[in-house]
Design an enzyme around this catalytic site. Sequence first.
Site, PDB file in Angstrom:
ATOM      1  N   SER A 211       0.838  -1.214   0.000  1.00 21.43           N
ATOM      2  CA  SER A 211       0.000   0.000   0.000  1.00 21.43           C
ATOM      3  C   SER A 211       0.871   1.262   0.000  1.00 21.43           C
ATOM      4  O   SER A 211       0.493   2.272  -0.594  1.00 21.43           O
ATOM      5  CB  SER A 211      -0.986   0.006   1.174  1.00 21.43           C
ATOM      6  OG  SER A 211      -0.321   0.186   2.395  1.00 21.43           O
TER       7      SER A 211
ATOM      8  N   HIS B 127       8.649   3.139   8.826  1.00 24.67           N
ATOM      9  CA  HIS B 127       8.408   2.243   9.968  1.00 24.67           C
ATOM     10  C   HIS B 127       7.112   2.651  10.669  1.00 24.67           C
ATOM     11  O   HIS B 127       6.877   3.846  10.885  1.00 24.67           O
ATOM     12  CB  HIS B 127       9.590   2.304  10.941  1.00 24.67           C
ATOM     13  CG  HIS B 127       9.444   1.325  12.055  1.00 24.67           C
ATOM     14  ND1 HIS B 127       9.687  -0.032  11.893  1.00 24.67           N
ATOM     15  CD2 HIS B 127       9.019   1.486  13.323  1.00 24.67           C
ATOM     16  CE1 HIS B 127       9.431  -0.652  13.029  1.00 24.67           C
ATOM     17  NE2 HIS B 127       9.031   0.242  13.930  1.00 24.67           N
TER      18      HIS B 127
HETATM   19  C1  GAR Z   1       3.933  -0.919   6.749  1.00 22.91           C
HETATM   20  O1  GAR Z   1       3.181  -0.683   7.923  1.00 22.91           O
HETATM   21  C2  GAR Z   1       5.388  -0.607   6.980  1.00 22.91           C
HETATM   22  O2  GAR Z   1       5.604   0.519   7.797  1.00 22.91           O
HETATM   23  C3  GAR Z   1       5.845  -1.863   7.671  1.00 22.91           C
HETATM   24  O3  GAR Z   1       5.237  -2.904   6.930  1.00 22.91           O
HETATM   25  C4  GAR Z   1       3.970  -2.420   6.446  1.00 22.91           C
HETATM   26  C5  GAR Z   1       3.874  -2.694   4.971  1.00 22.91           C
HETATM   27  O4  GAR Z   1       2.622  -2.310   4.455  1.00 22.91           O
HETATM   28  N1  GAR Z   1       7.274  -1.949   7.704  1.00 22.91           N
HETATM   29  C6  GAR Z   1       7.945  -2.404   8.759  1.00 22.91           C
HETATM   30  O5  GAR Z   1       7.408  -2.838   9.754  1.00 22.91           O
HETATM   31  C7  GAR Z   1       9.476  -2.338   8.633  1.00 22.91           C
HETATM   32  N2  GAR Z   1      10.091  -2.518   9.911  1.00 22.91           N
HETATM   33  P1  GAR Z   1       2.388  -2.134   2.891  1.00 22.91           P
HETATM   34  O6  GAR Z   1       2.977  -3.399   2.234  1.00 22.91           O
HETATM   35  O7  GAR Z   1       0.900  -2.081   2.737  1.00 22.91           O
HETATM   36  O8  GAR Z   1       3.074  -0.905   2.440  1.00 22.91           O
END
Ligand code: GAR
Length: 198
Positions: A14, A101
């Site tokens: 996302s 993060h």
């Molecule tokens: C997001 O919340 C991002 O901040 C987190 O993974 C999710 C991915 O969502 N990242 C971490 O936790 C890194 N330490 P997305 O695939 O929908 O962008």
Amino acid sequence: MRKRLAVLISGNGSNLQALLDAKFTQGEVVLVVSNKKTAYGLQRAENHGVETFIPDKENYNASLYEKLMDANLDGIVLAGYLKIIDKKLIDAFENRMINIHPSLIPSFCGKGFYGERVAQAVLDYGVRYTGATTHFVTELADEGPIIFQEVVAVNPNDTVETLSKRVLEKEHQIIVKSVEYFCNDALHVQGRHVLIGE
Ligand code: GAR
């Protein structure tokens, strides 16, 4: 010259979608890399006509490094990329690699804090506020100079899902803002501080 960016993902993508939708005047996403074949973000990239790449499992770090070097990139964005980055790659992209993060760093970050585990830890601890952070990537997990942060209030009846959803909305805002500033050469790292300027 528009900056050439690669976005590294592991799942839904996302944050990648927010970057693809942003249509930066000074930058473009030219490559999306996933460590997982099944990551929905790969589909999002294909829908936007952006090249995708899955590093070779046997030879992961070398294959990733080679691809990113060949792509002639200006910057890399880690957008939900849940794998440790090799030091060689971090060094090659010093102050040019941005991570997002889902907490207010330095709380709820570092080893073991990723994805929904972060929201669970936030709820378990009972903090009143959490948020989202973007930072430049250094060798220590989630420790590099902070670019932008946004605060999200924790509600008494929040679940991992409701809280993560509100944090993600803030993530999408600051990841786009961070990349926009980066593409405009408006982020200047001085020690632990990122000066925002023209
Ligand atoms: C997001 O919340 C991002 O901040 C987190 O993974 C999710 C991915 O969502 N990242 C971490 O936790 C890194 N330490 P997305 O695939 O929908 O962008």
